[in-house]
Design a protein around this motif. Sequence first.
Motif, PDB file in Angstrom:
ATOM      1  N   PHE A   1      40.054  56.031  38.868  1.00 52.36           N
ATOM      2  CA  PHE A   1      39.878  54.619  37.898  1.00 52.36           C
ATOM      3  C   PHE A   1      38.779  54.045  38.624  1.00 52.36           C
ATOM      4  CE2 PHE A   1      40.948  49.907  37.595  1.00 52.36           C
ATOM      5  CZ  PHE A   1      40.456  49.797  36.568  1.00 52.36           C
ATOM      6  N   THR A   2      37.554  53.950  37.951  1.00 51.04           N
ATOM      7  CA  THR A   2      36.470  53.229  38.654  1.00 51.04           C
ATOM      8  C   THR A   2      36.008  51.979  38.015  1.00 51.04           C
ATOM      9  OG1 THR A   2      35.122  54.536  37.085  1.00 51.04           O
ATOM     10  CG2 THR A   2      35.621  55.759  39.305  1.00 51.04           C
ATOM     11  N   PRO A   3      36.676  50.961  38.608  1.00 56.46           N
ATOM     12  CA  PRO A   3      36.329  49.515  38.118  1.00 56.46           C
ATOM     13  C   PRO A   3      35.157  49.241  38.428  1.00 56.46           C
ATOM     14  CG  PRO A   3      37.842  49.638  40.060  1.00 56.46           C
ATOM     15  CD  PRO A   3      37.708  51.044  39.667  1.00 56.46           C
ATOM     16  N   ASP A   4      34.625  48.254  37.533  1.00 57.28           N
ATOM     17  CA  ASP A   4      33.210  47.583  37.787  1.00 57.28           C
ATOM     18  C   ASP A   4      33.259  46.503  38.732  1.00 57.28           C
ATOM     19  OD1 ASP A   4      31.824  49.370  36.039  1.00 57.28           O
ATOM     20  OD2 ASP A   4      32.978  48.536  34.473  1.00 57.28           O
ATOM     21  N   MET A   5      34.423  45.604  38.338  1.00 55.62           N
ATOM     22  CA  MET A   5      34.658  44.399  39.162  1.00 55.62           C
ATOM     23  C   MET A   5      36.177  44.262  39.720  1.00 55.62           C
ATOM     24  SD  MET A   5      31.415  43.150  38.425  1.00 55.62           S
ATOM     25  CE  MET A   5      31.670  41.431  39.278  1.00 55.62           C
ATOM     26  N   VAL A   6      36.314  43.280  40.957  1.00 57.52           N
ATOM     27  CA  VAL A   6      37.555  43.007  41.073  1.00 57.52           C
ATOM     28  C   VAL A   6      37.804  41.425  41.265  1.00 57.52           C
ATOM     29  CG1 VAL A   6      37.037  43.294  43.564  1.00 57.52           C
ATOM     30  CG2 VAL A   6      39.342  43.502  43.087  1.00 57.52           C
ATOM     31  N   PHE A   7      38.803  41.031  40.862  1.00 53.48           N
ATOM     32  CA  PHE A   7      39.258  39.663  40.791  1.00 53.48           C
ATOM     33  C   PHE A   7      40.094  39.366  42.182  1.00 53.48           C
ATOM     34  CE2 PHE A   7      38.185  40.181  36.388  1.00 53.48           C
ATOM     35  CZ  PHE A   7      37.271  38.880  35.938  1.00 53.48           C
ATOM     36  N   CYS A   8      39.894  38.647  42.984  1.00 51.76           N
ATOM     37  CA  CYS A   8      40.611  38.223  44.227  1.00 51.76           C
ATOM     38  C   CYS A   8      40.859  37.056  44.247  1.00 51.76           C
ATOM     39  CB  CYS A   8      39.490  38.463  45.296  1.00 51.76           C
ATOM     40  SG  CYS A   8      38.674  40.316  45.560  1.00 51.76           S
ATOM     41  N   HIS A   9      42.179  36.904  44.596  1.00 47.52           N
ATOM     42  CA  HIS A   9      42.954  35.581  44.388  1.00 47.52           C
ATOM     43  C   HIS A   9      43.164  35.294  46.033  1.00 47.52           C
ATOM     44  CE1 HIS A   9      46.074  32.470  43.782  1.00 47.52           C
ATOM     45  NE2 HIS A   9      45.496  32.468  42.480  1.00 47.52           N
ATOM     46  N   PRO A  10      43.168  33.762  46.303  1.00 48.63           N
ATOM     47  CA  PRO A  10      43.626  33.632  47.760  1.00 48.63           C
ATOM     48  C   PRO A  10      44.919  33.951  48.279  1.00 48.63           C
ATOM     49  CG  PRO A  10      42.677  31.609  46.307  1.00 48.63           C
ATOM     50  CD  PRO A  10      42.779  32.617  45.299  1.00 48.63           C
ATOM     51  N   THR A  11      45.773  34.393  47.210  1.00 48.31           N
ATOM     52  CA  THR A  11      47.298  34.790  47.767  1.00 48.31           C
ATOM     53  C   THR A  11      47.025  36.096  48.133  1.00 48.31           C
ATOM     54  OG1 THR A  11      47.771  35.614  45.533  1.00 48.31           O
ATOM     55  CG2 THR A  11      48.246  33.381  46.397  1.00 48.31           C
ATOM     56  N   GLY A  12      45.948  36.979  47.876  1.00 44.59           N
ATOM     57  CA  GLY A  12      45.699  38.189  48.426  1.00 44.59           C
ATOM     58  C   GLY A  12      45.896  39.144  46.972  1.00 44.59           C
ATOM     59  N   LYS A  13      46.227  38.715  45.999  1.00 47.25           N
ATOM     60  CA  LYS A  13      46.433  39.527  44.717  1.00 47.25           C
ATOM     61  C   LYS A  13      45.004  39.985  44.232  1.00 47.25           C
ATOM     62  CE  LYS A  13      50.502  37.370  43.290  1.00 47.25           C
ATOM     63  NZ  LYS A  13      51.190  36.859  42.008  1.00 47.25           N
ATOM     64  N   GLN A  14      44.872  41.152  43.691  1.00 47.42           N
ATOM     65  CA  GLN A  14      43.666  41.863  43.105  1.00 47.42           C
ATOM     66  C   GLN A  14      43.877  42.309  41.973  1.00 47.42           C
ATOM     67  OE1 GLN A  14      42.341  44.767  46.425  1.00 47.42           O
ATOM     68  NE2 GLN A  14      40.630  43.230  46.821  1.00 47.42           N
ATOM     69  N   ILE A  15      42.998  42.058  41.034  1.00 47.51           N
ATOM     70  CA  ILE A  15      43.141  42.604  39.569  1.00 47.51           C
ATOM     71  C   ILE A  15      41.806  43.365  39.243  1.00 47.51           C
ATOM     72  CG2 ILE A  15      43.083  42.283  36.880  1.00 47.51           C
ATOM     73  CD1 ILE A  15      45.836  41.679  38.725  1.00 47.51           C
ATOM     74  N   PHE A  16      41.539  44.507  38.939  1.00 47.68           N
ATOM     75  CA  PHE A  16      40.477  45.246  39.045  1.00 47.68           C
ATOM     76  C   PHE A  16      40.069  45.220  37.179  1.00 47.68           C
ATOM     77  CE2 PHE A  16      42.351  46.886  42.473  1.00 47.68           C
ATOM     78  CZ  PHE A  16      41.229  46.940  43.317  1.00 47.68           C
ATOM     79  N   LEU A  17      38.586  45.258  36.930  1.00 50.42           N
ATOM     80  CA  LEU A  17      38.051  45.174  35.635  1.00 50.42           C
ATOM     81  C   LEU A  17      37.128  46.299  35.374  1.00 50.42           C
ATOM     82  CD1 LEU A  17      36.971  42.150  33.325  1.00 50.42           C
ATOM     83  CD2 LEU A  17      35.439  43.739  34.083  1.00 50.42           C
ATOM     84  N   GLU A  18      37.308  46.886  34.179  1.00 49.65           N
ATOM     85  CA  GLU A  18      36.325  47.934  33.797  1.00 49.65           C
ATOM     86  C   GLU A  18      36.024  47.548  32.412  1.00 49.65           C
ATOM     87  OE1 GLU A  18      35.467  52.859  33.330  1.00 49.65           O
ATOM     88  OE2 GLU A  18      37.676  51.978  33.726  1.00 49.65           O
ATOM     89  N   VAL A  19      34.520  47.703  32.247  1.00 50.52           N
ATOM     90  CA  VAL A  19      33.891  47.410  30.860  1.00 50.52           C
ATOM     91  C   VAL A  19      33.629  48.904  30.490  1.00 50.52           C
ATOM     92  CG1 VAL A  19      32.027  46.774  29.578  1.00 50.52           C
ATOM     93  CG2 VAL A  19      32.851  45.253  31.292  1.00 50.52           C
ATOM     94  N   LEU A  20      34.286  49.565  29.438  1.00 48.45           N
ATOM     95  CA  LEU A  20      34.163  50.586  28.869  1.00 48.45           C
ATOM     96  C   LEU A  20      32.866  50.578  27.904  1.00 48.45           C
ATOM     97  CD1 LEU A  20      37.591  51.636  27.284  1.00 48.45           C
ATOM     98  CD2 LEU A  20      36.702  52.095  29.538  1.00 48.45           C
ATOM     99  N   GLY A  21      32.207  51.908  27.843  1.00 53.53           N
ATOM    100  CA  GLY A  21      30.990  51.959  27.126  1.00 53.53           C
ATOM    101  C   GLY A  21      31.474  52.561  25.744  1.00 53.53           C
ATOM    102  N   PHE A  22      31.039  53.564  25.211  1.00 49.00           N
ATOM    103  CA  PHE A  22      31.301  54.002  23.881  1.00 49.00           C
ATOM    104  C   PHE A  22      32.902  54.304  23.958  1.00 49.00           C
ATOM    105  CE2 PHE A  22      26.893  54.713  23.710  1.00 49.00           C
ATOM    106  CZ  PHE A  22      26.509  54.285  22.358  1.00 49.00           C
ATOM    107  N   TRP A  23      33.512  54.091  22.837  1.00 49.35           N
ATOM    108  CA  TRP A  23      34.986  54.280  22.964  1.00 49.35           C
ATOM    109  C   TRP A  23      35.681  54.730  21.563  1.00 49.35           C
ATOM    110  CZ3 TRP A  23      38.490  50.975  20.597  1.00 49.35           C
ATOM    111  CH2 TRP A  23      38.186  49.749  19.919  1.00 49.35           C
ATOM    112  N   THR A  24      36.599  55.111  21.435  1.00 50.20           N
ATOM    113  CA  THR A  24      37.579  55.446  20.363  1.00 50.20           C
ATOM    114  C   THR A  24      38.818  54.913  20.627  1.00 50.20           C
ATOM    115  OG1 THR A  24      38.091  57.590  20.792  1.00 50.20           O
ATOM    116  CG2 THR A  24      36.023  57.275  19.791  1.00 50.20           C
ATOM    117  N   PRO A  25      39.786  54.760  19.356  1.00 52.33           N
ATOM    118  CA  PRO A  25      41.187  54.349  19.747  1.00 52.33           C
ATOM    119  C   PRO A  25      41.874  55.439  20.483  1.00 52.33           C
ATOM    120  CG  PRO A  25      40.455  53.940  17.633  1.00 52.33           C
ATOM    121  CD  PRO A  25      39.549  54.350  18.088  1.00 52.33           C
ATOM    122  N   ARG A  26      41.611  56.701  20.059  1.00 50.11           N
ATOM    123  CA  ARG A  26      42.436  57.780  20.895  1.00 50.11           C
ATOM    124  C   ARG A  26      41.904  57.868  22.343  1.00 50.11           C
ATOM    125  NH1 ARG A  26      41.386  64.281  19.610  1.00 50.11           N
ATOM    126  NH2 ARG A  26      42.707  65.277  21.161  1.00 50.11           N
TER     127      ARG A  26
END
Length: 406
Positions: free
Chosen positions: A314-339
């Motif tokens: 997984f190659t995320p573009d961004m990471v959301f960092c919370h003061p509690t130490g939690k991290q959530i990673f975000l990726e913006v997909l390019g072209f995509w299909t439901p499959r």
Amino acid sequence: MLTADLAQSYQRGGNIYPRYINANDANYLQVANDLVGIVREHRGRRYGELTGALDEYVGTGTDYRILRGLIKLLIDRCVFATSAPADPVEIRASLFRRARMVHPVIDNPILRQQIIVDVAGEFNCIPESVIDGMYADLKENERLVDFEELESRDLLDRYNLAQAQALLYRCVEMQLRVERQEPVGYRKLFDAIKAYRLIHSIKGNPSAGYEVLLNGPVSLFHRSQKYGIQMAVFLPALLACQGWHMRAEISVKQGSNAFFELASTQERLRSSHAGDFVYENPLLDKLIASWAKLQSDWVLERSAAVINLGASAFTPDMVFCHPTGKQIFLEVLGFWTPRYLNERLQEFAHDKFKEFILVMSDELRGSHEQPNTVPPNVIVCKTVIDPGAIQTTLEQLTSGNNQIGY
């Protein structure tokens, strides 16, 4: 890049090869120098004059398609613009309006000239500018205002690169074997794939290397032409990376395919990318700007991580960092299909990884099929990512009753 009629290739067995030229050949170097000189000499002149001079140079020689290919690459480096004292539509309207009042004027040169003088006064210019500007908005009358000049050898190198790129217009799928290397090397290659918004999956791990599978334009039912251009322009970025081997399946005719192979150790093709490759995404840039105004507890940062998901990465573009130490990673997909989306979600589920948000633009959906359902941490947008939707998803992902993800 080259149009299909200028692309040249040949087959041997099950493989297909671009028809390159010898970039060190003295004759080709002279031809390239001549063509660059012709374009240079036509700065400020009309498009029709330039193409006329180039046509005269080409003649009917045996290298017609090669010369036309070189010319296409040079024209792509030119900027043409309408040059007139006013909007040509307004000039024509004024001329025709005045001419209608004293019709006919075709057999009366004195009257004709007087109308031109009157219009010149209206637009505060000389009479000659009225004549030149009357149809200045036609392509053949546009003027060459800028030319990104290059050396003869560089033009020949770009011609060879363009021949290789032309094969990728008809790519079914591309396989990349990425050798074991430093994390920064992996990320550079993955960022190049993401920058051109290519549909891809990454298998492997950092200690053994990765195998990347990229969908080709032939595999899509929707927006395939736009996707094909993206795959072609990806090639120079790939050439700037190290430690890879490419095997692309190319559609050569109905029901028949051949393979185009290339490795980072090759020496014929030269990348047009100078220095380090910079991955830019307008959606992310807008999100960063809007997030700063939200005053959220979550801090948004760029991510250079390559996260191991067991059998995939997984190659995320961004990471959301919370003061509690939690991290959530975000990726913006390019072209995509439901499959493709379902396959990505299965990769996360396989590793039980839930700290992610996927964002997709509906304008880059590569099929007419709509996804049946999407989990709350998958966000579909148009041209802007809603920071409020991101904030809501972050709260859901970090709540004590987090049941979302796949």
